[in-house]
Enzyme design. Sequence first.
Site, short mmCIF file in Angstrom:
data_model
loop_
_atom_site.label_atom_id
_atom_site.label_comp_id
_atom_site.label_asym_id
_atom_site.label_seq_id
_atom_site.Cartn_x
_atom_site.Cartn_y
_atom_site.Cartn_z
NE ARG A 1 -12.01 5.40 -1.46
CZ ARG A 1 -11.49 4.61 -2.40
NH1 ARG A 1 -10.20 4.43 -2.47
NH2 ARG A 1 -12.27 4.01 -3.27
NE ARG B 1 -3.24 8.16 0.56
CZ ARG B 1 -3.60 8.75 1.70
NH1 ARG B 1 -3.34 10.05 1.89
NH2 ARG B 1 -4.23 8.07 2.64
#
Length: 320
Positions: A77, A81
């Site tokens: 998203r 990360r």
Amino acid sequence: MMTNPMTETQDQLEDVARRYAVRTTPFLERQLADMPADSPLARQFRPSVKELITSPDELADPIGDNLKSPVAGIVHRYPDRVLLKPVHVCAAYCRFCFRREVVGPGSESLNDEELEKALSYVAKHTELREVILTGGDPLLLSPRRLHYILGTLDRMDHIELVRFHTRLPIHDPKRITPDLVTALTSPDRATVWVAIHVNHADEFAPEVCHAVASLSKAGIPLVSQTVLLKDVNNNVDALEALFRACLRNRIKPYYLHHPDMAKGTNHFRLEIEEGRALLKALRGRLTGIALPHYILDRPGALGKVPLGPSWPEDWADSQA
């Protein structure tokens, strides 16, 4: 003919169990045995017929995991990360869980081939800096499997941080074993953090404190995640006690989540303005390091936004 209300209620609870996973642990059962049915702990783990009510705006995938899942077990998203979801079961099932549609007995965890594809995705995306293991509860994996996953990630030069999100110290503290702690401290280069999901000070039983201490004494930085839940912790005294308990156990309060729009969880939700008022009240009662970020994970994979009181409008009447 009159319906026996006790029979009707039992039938409804069985409907809940068929719809959403119901499970506790012997440790939790011992705690619950000494608490009233409407206690903050019981409300989190005992099923309720209210779960059979689905509001029109509730979603099976309330934060949009599926929209950002390029391969099984990965949610990408944010640019730097990813989530890695190697396991889809928990030791116990919280009644407000935002992944209640996909976790539970019978849910498929990643097999060896899927895990390798997920790790390969991380290896190929060199813009990544952090991998967040979640699920399900990733600490249910064996120490051997944890050691393998961490070792693989540690060999990727671009991965600097590996974070675990877990409720296991609360659900079943005896499973935080020396072997598990050793596995979590095995990386040579990447830093491991653990985020512990805890919602009420009553969850810090002595066994829980001992399990948490075994992580902190091993040098693992600890942060907390809390969900703001109606009739569980939506008052300033409960939140103050919780965040003070976190600090005593070397856990930095990190996120206070506004409840997600998961199906059958409307009875746990409250208005955002109530949460903002609670955070405002806490700021005058707690040290800054005890204050988490109050956030909302927006539907549709749009990510987190802060909800906390803003300056100066919300503080015009403050004497601080």
